[in-house]
Design a protein around this motif. Structure first.
Motif, PDB file in Angstrom:
ATOM      1  N   ILE A  26     -45.177  -1.878 -13.862  1.00  0.00           N
ATOM      2  CA  ILE A  26     -45.188  -3.339 -14.005  1.00  0.00           C
ATOM      3  C   ILE A  26     -46.615  -3.871 -13.916  1.00  0.00           C
ATOM      4  CG2 ILE A  26     -44.524  -5.516 -12.903  1.00  0.00           C
ATOM      5  CD1 ILE A  26     -41.895  -4.079 -12.073  1.00  0.00           C
ATOM      6  N   SER A  27     -47.390  -3.349 -12.977  1.00  0.00           N
ATOM      7  CA  SER A  27     -48.747  -3.859 -12.766  1.00  0.00           C
ATOM      8  C   SER A  27     -49.648  -3.645 -13.981  1.00  0.00           C
ATOM      9  CB  SER A  27     -49.372  -3.207 -11.531  1.00  0.00           C
ATOM     10  OG  SER A  27     -49.668  -1.846 -11.783  1.00  0.00           O
ATOM     11  N   LYS A  28     -49.310  -2.696 -14.841  1.00  0.00           N
ATOM     12  CA  LYS A  28     -50.120  -2.393 -16.022  1.00  0.00           C
ATOM     13  C   LYS A  28     -49.579  -3.046 -17.286  1.00  0.00           C
ATOM     14  CE  LYS A  28     -51.773   1.807 -13.983  1.00  0.00           C
ATOM     15  NZ  LYS A  28     -51.563   3.198 -13.759  1.00  0.00           N
ATOM     16  N   SER A  29     -48.628  -3.961 -17.127  1.00  0.00           N
ATOM     17  CA  SER A  29     -48.048  -4.635 -18.288  1.00  0.00           C
ATOM     18  C   SER A  29     -48.161  -6.146 -18.109  1.00  0.00           C
ATOM     19  CB  SER A  29     -46.572  -4.259 -18.449  1.00  0.00           C
ATOM     20  OG  SER A  29     -45.794  -4.900 -17.466  1.00  0.00           O
ATOM     21  N   LYS A  30     -47.832  -6.857 -19.174  1.00  0.00           N
ATOM     22  CA  LYS A  30     -47.830  -8.318 -19.111  1.00  0.00           C
ATOM     23  C   LYS A  30     -46.436  -8.860 -18.806  1.00  0.00           C
ATOM     24  CE  LYS A  30     -51.762  -8.862 -22.159  1.00  0.00           C
ATOM     25  NZ  LYS A  30     -52.305  -9.451 -23.372  1.00  0.00           N
ATOM     26  N   VAL A  31     -45.492  -7.969 -18.675  1.00  0.00           N
ATOM     27  CA  VAL A  31     -44.105  -8.349 -18.392  1.00  0.00           C
ATOM     28  C   VAL A  31     -43.935  -8.538 -16.890  1.00  0.00           C
ATOM     29  CG1 VAL A  31     -41.708  -7.569 -18.519  1.00  0.00           C
ATOM     30  CG2 VAL A  31     -43.259  -7.120 -20.408  1.00  0.00           C
ATOM     31  N   GLN A  32     -43.278  -9.593 -16.502  1.00  0.00           N
ATOM     32  CA  GLN A  32     -42.992  -9.847 -15.091  1.00  0.00           C
ATOM     33  C   GLN A  32     -41.470  -9.867 -14.897  1.00  0.00           C
ATOM     34  OE1 GLN A  32     -45.134 -10.029 -12.479  1.00  0.00           O
ATOM     35  NE2 GLN A  32     -46.562  -9.316 -14.026  1.00  0.00           N
ATOM     36  N   PRO A  33     -40.875  -8.700 -14.666  1.00  0.00           N
ATOM     37  CA  PRO A  33     -39.417  -8.656 -14.503  1.00  0.00           C
ATOM     38  C   PRO A  33     -38.965  -9.371 -13.239  1.00  0.00           C
ATOM     39  CG  PRO A  33     -40.378  -6.506 -14.107  1.00  0.00           C
ATOM     40  CD  PRO A  33     -41.487  -7.401 -14.532  1.00  0.00           C
ATOM     41  N   ARG A  34     -37.739  -9.819 -13.284  1.00  0.00           N
ATOM     42  CA  ARG A  34     -37.131 -10.480 -12.116  1.00  0.00           C
ATOM     43  C   ARG A  34     -36.830  -9.419 -11.065  1.00  0.00           C
ATOM     44  NH1 ARG A  34     -33.612 -12.673 -16.615  1.00  0.00           N
ATOM     45  NH2 ARG A  34     -34.836 -14.416 -17.389  1.00  0.00           N
ATOM     46  N   PRO A  35     -36.723  -9.852  -9.800  1.00  0.00           N
ATOM     47  CA  PRO A  35     -36.468  -8.875  -8.721  1.00  0.00           C
ATOM     48  C   PRO A  35     -35.231  -8.016  -8.951  1.00  0.00           C
ATOM     49  CG  PRO A  35     -37.142 -10.962  -7.773  1.00  0.00           C
ATOM     50  CD  PRO A  35     -36.965 -11.192  -9.257  1.00  0.00           C
ATOM     51  N   TYR A  36     -34.141  -8.595  -9.457  1.00  0.00           N
ATOM     52  CA  TYR A  36     -32.936  -7.785  -9.666  1.00  0.00           C
ATOM     53  C   TYR A  36     -33.162  -6.759 -10.778  1.00  0.00           C
ATOM     54  CZ  TYR A  36     -31.644 -10.681 -13.725  1.00  0.00           C
ATOM     55  OH  TYR A  36     -31.617 -11.322 -14.932  1.00  0.00           O
ATOM     56  N   GLN A  37     -34.004  -7.076 -11.764  1.00  0.00           N
ATOM     57  CA  GLN A  37     -34.304  -6.113 -12.818  1.00  0.00           C
ATOM     58  C   GLN A  37     -35.082  -4.922 -12.257  1.00  0.00           C
ATOM     59  OE1 GLN A  37     -36.312  -8.985 -15.309  1.00  0.00           O
ATOM     60  NE2 GLN A  37     -34.649  -8.936 -16.811  1.00  0.00           N
ATOM     61  N   GLN A  38     -36.005  -5.195 -11.362  1.00  0.00           N
ATOM     62  CA  GLN A  38     -36.776  -4.120 -10.730  1.00  0.00           C
ATOM     63  C   GLN A  38     -35.867  -3.213  -9.910  1.00  0.00           C
ATOM     64  OE1 GLN A  38     -40.363  -5.490  -8.749  1.00  0.00           O
ATOM     65  NE2 GLN A  38     -40.394  -7.272 -10.094  1.00  0.00           N
ATOM     66  N   ARG A  39     -34.930  -3.812  -9.166  1.00  0.00           N
ATOM     67  CA  ARG A  39     -33.990  -3.010  -8.360  1.00  0.00           C
ATOM     68  C   ARG A  39     -33.124  -2.127  -9.248  1.00  0.00           C
ATOM     69  NH1 ARG A  39     -33.356  -7.933  -5.781  1.00  0.00           N
ATOM     70  NH2 ARG A  39     -31.345  -8.239  -6.770  1.00  0.00           N
ATOM     71  N   ILE A  40     -32.639  -2.689 -10.351  1.00  0.00           N
ATOM     72  CA  ILE A  40     -31.782  -1.925 -11.246  1.00  0.00           C
ATOM     73  C   ILE A  40     -32.548  -0.752 -11.844  1.00  0.00           C
ATOM     74  CG2 ILE A  40     -30.566  -2.010 -13.468  1.00  0.00           C
ATOM     75  CD1 ILE A  40     -29.660  -4.861 -12.660  1.00  0.00           C
ATOM     76  N   VAL A  41     -33.777  -0.982 -12.278  1.00  0.00           N
ATOM     77  CA  VAL A  41     -34.585   0.093 -12.859  1.00  0.00           C
ATOM     78  C   VAL A  41     -34.838   1.190 -11.827  1.00  0.00           C
ATOM     79  CG1 VAL A  41     -36.840   0.664 -13.838  1.00  0.00           C
ATOM     80  CG2 VAL A  41     -35.604  -1.349 -14.643  1.00  0.00           C
ATOM     81  N   ALA A  42     -35.171   0.801 -10.599  1.00  0.00           N
ATOM     82  CA  ALA A  42     -35.402   1.802  -9.545  1.00  0.00           C
ATOM     83  C   ALA A  42     -34.130   2.622  -9.307  1.00  0.00           C
ATOM     84  CB  ALA A  42     -35.847   1.120  -8.254  1.00  0.00           C
ATOM     85  N   LYS A  43     -32.981   1.981  -9.305  1.00  0.00           N
ATOM     86  CA  LYS A  43     -31.728   2.702  -9.076  1.00  0.00           C
ATOM     87  C   LYS A  43     -31.359   3.606 -10.255  1.00  0.00           C
ATOM     88  CE  LYS A  43     -29.975  -0.507  -5.714  1.00  0.00           C
ATOM     89  NZ  LYS A  43     -28.925  -1.430  -5.304  1.00  0.00           N
ATOM     90  N   THR A  44     -31.680   3.181 -11.472  1.00  0.00           N
ATOM     91  CA  THR A  44     -31.391   4.065 -12.605  1.00  0.00           C
ATOM     92  C   THR A  44     -32.216   5.340 -12.498  1.00  0.00           C
ATOM     93  OG1 THR A  44     -33.022   3.008 -14.060  1.00  0.00           O
ATOM     94  CG2 THR A  44     -30.749   2.212 -14.191  1.00  0.00           C
ATOM     95  N   HIS A  45     -33.441   5.228 -12.025  1.00  0.00           N
ATOM     96  CA  HIS A  45     -34.274   6.431 -11.886  1.00  0.00           C
ATOM     97  C   HIS A  45     -33.808   7.316 -10.738  1.00  0.00           C
ATOM     98  CE1 HIS A  45     -36.975   5.897 -15.162  1.00  0.00           C
ATOM     99  NE2 HIS A  45     -36.901   4.613 -14.933  1.00  0.00           N
ATOM    100  N   LEU A  46     -33.236   6.721  -9.717  1.00  0.00           N
ATOM    101  CA  LEU A  46     -32.621   7.539  -8.667  1.00  0.00           C
ATOM    102  C   LEU A  46     -31.454   8.327  -9.259  1.00  0.00           C
ATOM    103  CD1 LEU A  46     -32.585   5.094  -5.620  1.00  0.00           C
ATOM    104  CD2 LEU A  46     -34.033   7.102  -5.939  1.00  0.00           C
ATOM    105  N   MET A  47     -30.697   7.686 -10.151  1.00  0.00           N
ATOM    106  CA  MET A  47     -29.575   8.371 -10.795  1.00  0.00           C
ATOM    107  C   MET A  47     -30.050   9.497 -11.693  1.00  0.00           C
ATOM    108  SD  MET A  47     -27.147   5.181 -11.773  1.00  0.00           S
ATOM    109  CE  MET A  47     -26.328   4.214 -10.522  1.00  0.00           C
ATOM    110  N   TYR A  48     -31.094   9.245 -12.484  1.00  0.00           N
ATOM    111  CA  TYR A  48     -31.637  10.287 -13.369  1.00  0.00           C
ATOM    112  C   TYR A  48     -32.210  11.465 -12.587  1.00  0.00           C
ATOM    113  CZ  TYR A  48     -31.390   7.416 -17.616  1.00  0.00           C
ATOM    114  OH  TYR A  48     -30.968   6.683 -18.681  1.00  0.00           O
ATOM    115  N   SER A  49     -32.771  11.189 -11.425  1.00  0.00           N
ATOM    116  CA  SER A  49     -33.441  12.253 -10.661  1.00  0.00           C
ATOM    117  C   SER A  49     -32.511  12.982  -9.691  1.00  0.00           C
ATOM    118  CB  SER A  49     -34.624  11.672  -9.894  1.00  0.00           C
ATOM    119  OG  SER A  49     -34.177  10.777  -8.903  1.00  0.00           O
ATOM    120  N   GLY A  50     -31.255  12.530  -9.579  1.00  0.00           N
ATOM    121  CA  GLY A  50     -30.318  13.185  -8.672  1.00  0.00           C
ATOM    122  C   GLY A  50     -30.519  12.806  -7.215  1.00  0.00           C
TER     123      GLY A  50
END
Length: 94
Positions: A26-50
């Motif tokens: 996020i810090s290297k982009s111009k996009v500022q996602p909402r807090p719930y979007q950040q949580r969802i993305v973090a959880k999807t990566h937990l799912m992908y990584s087992g």
């Protein structure tokens, strides 16, 4: 495995590593996602990584795919982009 637009799933566990990785992208982009979007993305990566813990507190095996179900206008495109960018960064680090 499904997560709602608020990032809720019973007893879902986030790790500092995944959250830090998402924040770095996020810090290297111009996009500022909402807090719930950040949580969802973090959880999807937990799912992908087992590393995702289900409602019973058991660690789920790594997912091959994750579906994010969210209403119109909630930023699914942003979440998809952020998920892809974060996954790419994670794979570059390995």
């Amino acid at each position: 495995m499904k997560i709602d637009r608020y990032g809720n799933h019973p007893n879902a566990q986030e790790t500092d590593t995944m959250v830090a990785l998402v924040q770095d992208v996020i810090s290297k982009s111009k996009v500022q996602p909402r807090p719930y979007q950040q949580r969802i993305v973090a959880k999807t990566h937990l799912m992908y990584s087992g590393q995702y813990k289900n409602g019973a507190g058991e660690t789920e095996p790594a997912a091959r795919s994750v579906m994010i179900e969210s209403p119109t206008g909630s930023g699914k495109t942003v979440m998809g982009w952020l998920s892809a960018a974060t996954l790419q960064k994670r794979l570059e680090q390995e």
